[in-house]
Design a protein around this motif. Sequence first.
Motif, PDB file in Angstrom:
ATOM      1  N   PRO A 159       0.831  -1.214   0.000  1.00 24.80           N
ATOM      2  CA  PRO A 159       0.000   0.000   0.000  1.00 24.80           C
ATOM      3  C   PRO A 159       0.863   1.260   0.000  1.00 24.80           C
ATOM      4  N   ALA A 160       0.270   2.346  -0.418  1.00 22.59           N
ATOM      5  CA  ALA A 160       0.954   3.636  -0.373  1.00 22.59           C
ATOM      6  C   ALA A 160       1.116   4.074   1.083  1.00 22.59           C
ATOM      7  N   PHE A 161       2.189   4.773   1.362  1.00 28.31           N
ATOM      8  CA  PHE A 161       2.430   5.282   2.705  1.00 28.31           C
ATOM      9  C   PHE A 161       1.236   6.088   3.199  1.00 28.31           C
ATOM     10  N   GLN A 162       0.678   6.944   2.355  1.00 25.30           N
ATOM     11  CA  GLN A 162      -0.446   7.792   2.763  1.00 25.30           C
ATOM     12  C   GLN A 162      -1.652   6.977   3.212  1.00 25.30           C
ATOM     13  N   ASP A 163      -1.830   5.767   2.678  1.00 21.59           N
ATOM     14  CA  ASP A 163      -2.945   4.911   3.086  1.00 21.59           C
ATOM     15  C   ASP A 163      -2.723   4.294   4.464  1.00 21.59           C
ATOM     16  N   ALA A 164      -1.469   4.150   4.854  1.00 18.81           N
ATOM     17  CA  ALA A 164      -1.139   3.524   6.140  1.00 18.81           C
ATOM     18  C   ALA A 164      -0.682   4.543   7.188  1.00 18.81           C
ATOM     19  N   ARG A 165      -0.608   5.799   6.829  1.00 17.97           N
ATOM     20  CA  ARG A 165      -0.020   6.839   7.663  1.00 17.97           C
ATOM     21  C   ARG A 165      -0.790   7.078   8.961  1.00 17.97           C
ATOM     22  N   PHE A 166      -0.019   7.254  10.041  1.00 17.63           N
ATOM     23  CA  PHE A 166      -0.566   7.707  11.323  1.00 17.63           C
ATOM     24  C   PHE A 166       0.483   8.594  11.979  1.00 17.63           C
ATOM     25  N   GLN A 167       0.062   9.369  12.952  1.00 14.51           N
ATOM     26  CA  GLN A 167       0.926  10.356  13.595  1.00 14.51           C
ATOM     27  C   GLN A 167       1.232   9.930  15.030  1.00 14.51           C
ATOM     28  N   VAL A 168       2.483  10.084  15.434  1.00 10.13           N
ATOM     29  CA  VAL A 168       2.906   9.878  16.818  1.00 10.13           C
ATOM     30  C   VAL A 168       3.303  11.239  17.370  1.00 10.13           C
ATOM     31  N   GLU A 169       2.671  11.630  18.454  1.00 10.19           N
ATOM     32  CA  GLU A 169       2.994  12.889  19.133  1.00 10.19           C
ATOM     33  C   GLU A 169       3.737  12.581  20.425  1.00 10.19           C
ATOM     34  N   GLU A 170       4.462  13.560  20.921  1.00  7.39           N
ATOM     35  CA  GLU A 170       5.220  13.393  22.156  1.00  7.39           C
ATOM     36  C   GLU A 170       4.287  13.087  23.321  1.00  7.39           C
ATOM     37  N   ASN A 171       4.679  12.135  24.158  1.00  3.73           N
ATOM     38  CA  ASN A 171       3.923  11.736  25.358  1.00  3.73           C
ATOM     39  C   ASN A 171       2.501  11.289  25.037  1.00  3.73           C
ATOM     40  N   GLN A 172       2.312  10.631  23.921  1.00  5.20           N
ATOM     41  CA  GLN A 172       0.979  10.158  23.529  1.00  5.20           C
ATOM     42  C   GLN A 172       1.059   8.679  23.176  1.00  5.20           C
ATOM     43  N   ASP A 173       0.124   7.896  23.705  1.00  6.93           N
ATOM     44  CA  ASP A 173       0.002   6.500  23.321  1.00  6.93           C
ATOM     45  C   ASP A 173      -0.862   6.429  22.061  1.00  6.93           C
ATOM     46  N   VAL A 174      -0.413   5.660  21.081  1.00  4.60           N
ATOM     47  CA  VAL A 174      -1.152   5.460  19.846  1.00  4.60           C
ATOM     48  C   VAL A 174      -1.489   3.970  19.754  1.00  4.60           C
ATOM     49  N   ILE A 175      -2.769   3.654  19.576  1.00  2.00           N
ATOM     50  CA  ILE A 175      -3.178   2.269  19.429  1.00  2.00           C
ATOM     51  C   ILE A 175      -3.429   1.999  17.953  1.00  2.00           C
ATOM     52  N   ILE A 176      -2.721   1.023  17.416  1.00  2.00           N
ATOM     53  CA  ILE A 176      -2.839   0.643  16.015  1.00  2.00           C
ATOM     54  C   ILE A 176      -3.468  -0.740  15.950  1.00  2.00           C
ATOM     55  N   LYS A 177      -4.607  -0.847  15.296  1.00  2.00           N
ATOM     56  CA  LYS A 177      -5.247  -2.139  15.105  1.00  2.00           C
ATOM     57  C   LYS A 177      -4.870  -2.663  13.719  1.00  2.00           C
TER      58      LYS A 177
END
Length: 116
Positions: free
Chosen positions: A94-112
């Motif tokens: 897939p294209a990067f833009q289709d899979a893209r997500f953002q990580v911010e400082e001191n933030q938990d990101v849940i990826i399913k």
Amino acid sequence: FQVERVNVTKGGDLSAGVFREADFPKVGKQAKSIEVPVTASKMEFRLLNVPTGSYGAAVFQDINRDKDLQTNFLGLPTEPIGFSNDARIRFGPPAFQDARFQVEENQDVIIKIILR
């Protein structure tokens, strides 16, 4: 990561990585990666200390534990694989833009991720 498997045999390892745009999803070019044994049909695990930025994630089930994604003669994966945002394989990754997500400082990101 929260990983679910769809029609997948048990065993092997899950190999997961987050990639910057220029390296998505090139094996060995992960910004952060992890391998864990497959113990259930739904699993959760963490990547710690991922720097702030934009990423795409890829996870595959390394059934034979050879640390390589197996493919058929057309180059399509024969081991279960999934990407962030449920981005799909068409005629290549897939294209990067289709899979893209953002990580911010001191933030938990849940990826399913759903492995197919």
